[in-house]
Structures are given as C-alpha cells and as structure tokens.
Design a protein around this motif. Structure first.
Motif, mmCIF file in Angstrom:
data_model
loop_
_atom_site.group_PDB
_atom_site.id
_atom_site.type_symbol
_atom_site.label_atom_id
_atom_site.label_comp_id
_atom_site.label_asym_id
_atom_site.label_seq_id
_atom_site.Cartn_x
_atom_site.Cartn_y
_atom_site.Cartn_z
ATOM 1 N N GLY A 28 0.807 -1.202 0.000
ATOM 2 C CA GLY A 28 0.000 0.000 0.000
ATOM 3 C C GLY A 28 0.845 1.258 0.000
ATOM 4 N N SER A 29 0.217 2.336 0.376
ATOM 5 C CA SER A 29 0.846 3.646 0.257
ATOM 6 C C SER A 29 2.074 3.818 1.145
ATOM 7 C CB SER A 29 -0.172 4.739 0.560
ATOM 8 O OG SER A 29 -0.648 4.627 1.888
ATOM 9 N N GLN A 30 2.148 3.134 2.284
ATOM 10 C CA GLN A 30 3.293 3.310 3.170
ATOM 11 C C GLN A 30 4.592 2.878 2.492
ATOM 12 O OE1 GLN A 30 0.553 1.543 4.165
ATOM 13 N NE2 GLN A 30 -0.273 2.546 5.976
ATOM 14 N N ILE A 31 4.613 1.723 1.877
ATOM 15 C CA ILE A 31 5.836 1.219 1.238
ATOM 16 C C ILE A 31 6.088 1.912 -0.099
ATOM 17 C CG2 ILE A 31 4.765 -0.764 0.101
ATOM 18 C CD1 ILE A 31 8.249 -0.734 1.738
ATOM 19 N N ILE A 32 5.030 2.227 -0.836
ATOM 20 C CA ILE A 32 5.199 2.939 -2.103
ATOM 21 C C ILE A 32 5.816 4.308 -1.857
ATOM 22 C CG2 ILE A 32 3.958 4.030 -4.010
ATOM 23 C CD1 ILE A 32 1.989 1.670 -3.866
ATOM 24 N N LYS A 33 5.400 4.979 -0.790
ATOM 25 C CA LYS A 33 5.943 6.296 -0.453
ATOM 26 C C LYS A 33 7.451 6.224 -0.231
ATOM 27 C CE LYS A 33 5.376 10.214 2.596
ATOM 28 N NZ LYS A 33 4.618 10.820 3.671
ATOM 29 N N VAL A 34 7.933 5.188 0.448
ATOM 30 C CA VAL A 34 9.375 5.030 0.677
ATOM 31 C C VAL A 34 10.113 4.898 -0.643
ATOM 32 C CG1 VAL A 34 11.149 3.539 1.668
ATOM 33 C CG2 VAL A 34 9.079 4.005 2.962
ATOM 34 N N PHE A 35 9.608 4.088 -1.548
ATOM 35 C CA PHE A 35 10.260 3.907 -2.841
ATOM 36 C C PHE A 35 10.254 5.198 -3.654
ATOM 37 C CE2 PHE A 35 10.454 -0.425 -1.800
ATOM 38 C CZ PHE A 35 11.231 -1.078 -2.723
ATOM 39 N N LEU A 36 9.173 5.968 -3.599
ATOM 40 C CA LEU A 36 9.111 7.238 -4.321
ATOM 41 C C LEU A 36 10.079 8.257 -3.719
ATOM 42 C CD1 LEU A 36 5.292 7.602 -4.981
ATOM 43 C CD2 LEU A 36 7.092 7.182 -6.670
ATOM 44 N N LEU B 225 13.291 5.257 -6.277
ATOM 45 C CA LEU B 225 13.537 3.877 -6.680
ATOM 46 C C LEU B 225 12.396 3.279 -7.492
ATOM 47 C CD1 LEU B 225 15.123 2.537 -3.385
ATOM 48 C CD2 LEU B 225 16.299 3.062 -5.517
ATOM 49 N N ALA B 226 11.307 4.008 -7.644
ATOM 50 C CA ALA B 226 10.167 3.495 -8.403
ATOM 51 C C ALA B 226 10.338 3.865 -9.868
ATOM 52 C CB ALA B 226 8.867 4.064 -7.856
ATOM 53 N N LYS B 227 10.423 2.846 -10.716
ATOM 54 C CA LYS B 227 10.615 3.071 -12.142
ATOM 55 C C LYS B 227 9.310 2.882 -12.912
ATOM 56 C CE LYS B 227 12.975 0.784 -15.901
ATOM 57 N NZ LYS B 227 13.907 -0.269 -16.229
ATOM 58 N N ASP B 228 8.637 1.802 -12.675
ATOM 59 C CA ASP B 228 7.388 1.484 -13.367
ATOM 60 C C ASP B 228 6.331 1.096 -12.346
ATOM 61 O OD1 ASP B 228 8.432 1.685 -16.030
ATOM 62 O OD2 ASP B 228 9.397 -0.248 -15.730
ATOM 63 N N PHE B 229 5.080 1.374 -12.697
ATOM 64 C CA PHE B 229 3.957 0.950 -11.882
ATOM 65 C C PHE B 229 3.059 0.059 -12.724
ATOM 66 C CE2 PHE B 229 5.160 4.837 -9.729
ATOM 67 C CZ PHE B 229 5.002 4.506 -8.394
ATOM 68 N N PRO C 145 -5.032 2.087 1.495
ATOM 69 C CA PRO C 145 -5.116 2.852 0.255
ATOM 70 C C PRO C 145 -3.811 2.775 -0.529
ATOM 71 C CG PRO C 145 -5.902 4.150 2.117
ATOM 72 C CD PRO C 145 -5.273 2.914 2.673
ATOM 73 N N LEU C 146 -3.902 2.748 -1.845
ATOM 74 C CA LEU C 146 -2.719 2.630 -2.680
ATOM 75 C C LEU C 146 -1.923 3.924 -2.727
ATOM 76 C CD1 LEU C 146 -1.047 0.911 -4.602
ATOM 77 C CD2 LEU C 146 -2.530 1.670 -6.454
ATOM 78 N N PHE C 147 -2.587 5.056 -2.925
ATOM 79 C CA PHE C 147 -1.892 6.340 -3.025
ATOM 80 C C PHE C 147 -2.425 7.319 -1.987
ATOM 81 C CE2 PHE C 147 -1.524 4.643 -7.383
ATOM 82 C CZ PHE C 147 -0.141 4.602 -7.460
ATOM 83 N N ASP C 148 -2.273 7.003 -0.734
ATOM 84 C CA ASP C 148 -2.782 7.830 0.355
ATOM 85 C C ASP C 148 -1.674 8.755 0.885
ATOM 86 O OD1 ASP C 148 -4.614 8.715 2.282
ATOM 87 O OD2 ASP C 148 -3.801 7.317 3.753
ATOM 88 N N ARG C 149 -1.825 10.040 0.708
ATOM 89 C CA ARG C 149 -0.899 11.068 1.219
ATOM 90 C C ARG C 149 0.539 10.871 0.763
ATOM 91 N NH1 ARG C 149 -2.393 9.538 6.592
ATOM 92 N NH2 ARG C 149 -4.584 9.293 6.302
ATOM 93 N N ILE C 150 0.748 10.511 -0.486
ATOM 94 C CA ILE C 150 2.088 10.324 -1.013
ATOM 95 C C ILE C 150 2.737 11.656 -1.322
ATOM 96 C CG2 ILE C 150 3.377 9.478 -3.023
ATOM 97 C CD1 ILE C 150 1.700 6.967 -2.877
ATOM 98 N N GLY C 151 1.997 12.580 -1.883
ATOM 99 C CA GLY C 151 2.519 13.907 -2.129
ATOM 100 C C GLY C 151 3.198 14.105 -3.472
ATOM 101 N N LYS C 152 3.204 13.095 -4.341
ATOM 102 C CA LYS C 152 3.788 13.243 -5.665
ATOM 103 C C LYS C 152 2.724 12.979 -6.699
ATOM 104 C CE LYS C 152 8.608 12.246 -4.903
ATOM 105 N NZ LYS C 152 9.777 11.698 -5.479
#
Length: 58
Positions: A21-29, A33-37, A51-58
């Motif tokens: 979810g959004s917690q781990i995706i946020k770290v990669f962003l 380190l995130a190249k493709d989704f 949530p997948l994109f909760d409070r990521i900010g990008k």
C-alpha cells in the motif's frame, strides 16, 4: 526504511517486485527507486484495506 531499500537496490541488479500500500510505495518514491507501476484493480469484498496512493505527495 529508506536506508534498507537503498541498500537492497544497490546489492542487486534484479528488479524489485513491490506489493503493498501507500506506506511502502511512499518510501520507494522518496528514495527515487520506483521506475514502473503496474496497477491491478481488484474488487474489494470486505470494504477495507490500505489505500494505494494515500498522502504520497507526488
């Protein structure tokens, strides 16, 4: 967590497959380190989850 992710990426030439979810995706962003989704939409039966994109900010 970001330090661990950076070390993991530096020690392998293989791709990292991330499921989460959004917690781990946020770290990669944040570590750039995130190249493709690849996003799958899976109907929610229990009406809950992370949530997948909760409070990521990008």
């Amino acid at each position: 967590m970001g330090k661990f992710v950076r070390q993991l990426k530096e020690t392998t030439e293989e791709d990292i497959w991330l499921v989460g979810g959004s917690q781990i995706i946020k770290v990669f962003l944040e570590e750039d380190l995130a190249k493709d989704f690849i996003i799958f939409v899976i109907p929610v039966i229990l009406r809950g989850g992370i949530p997948l994109f909760d409070r990521i900010g990008k």
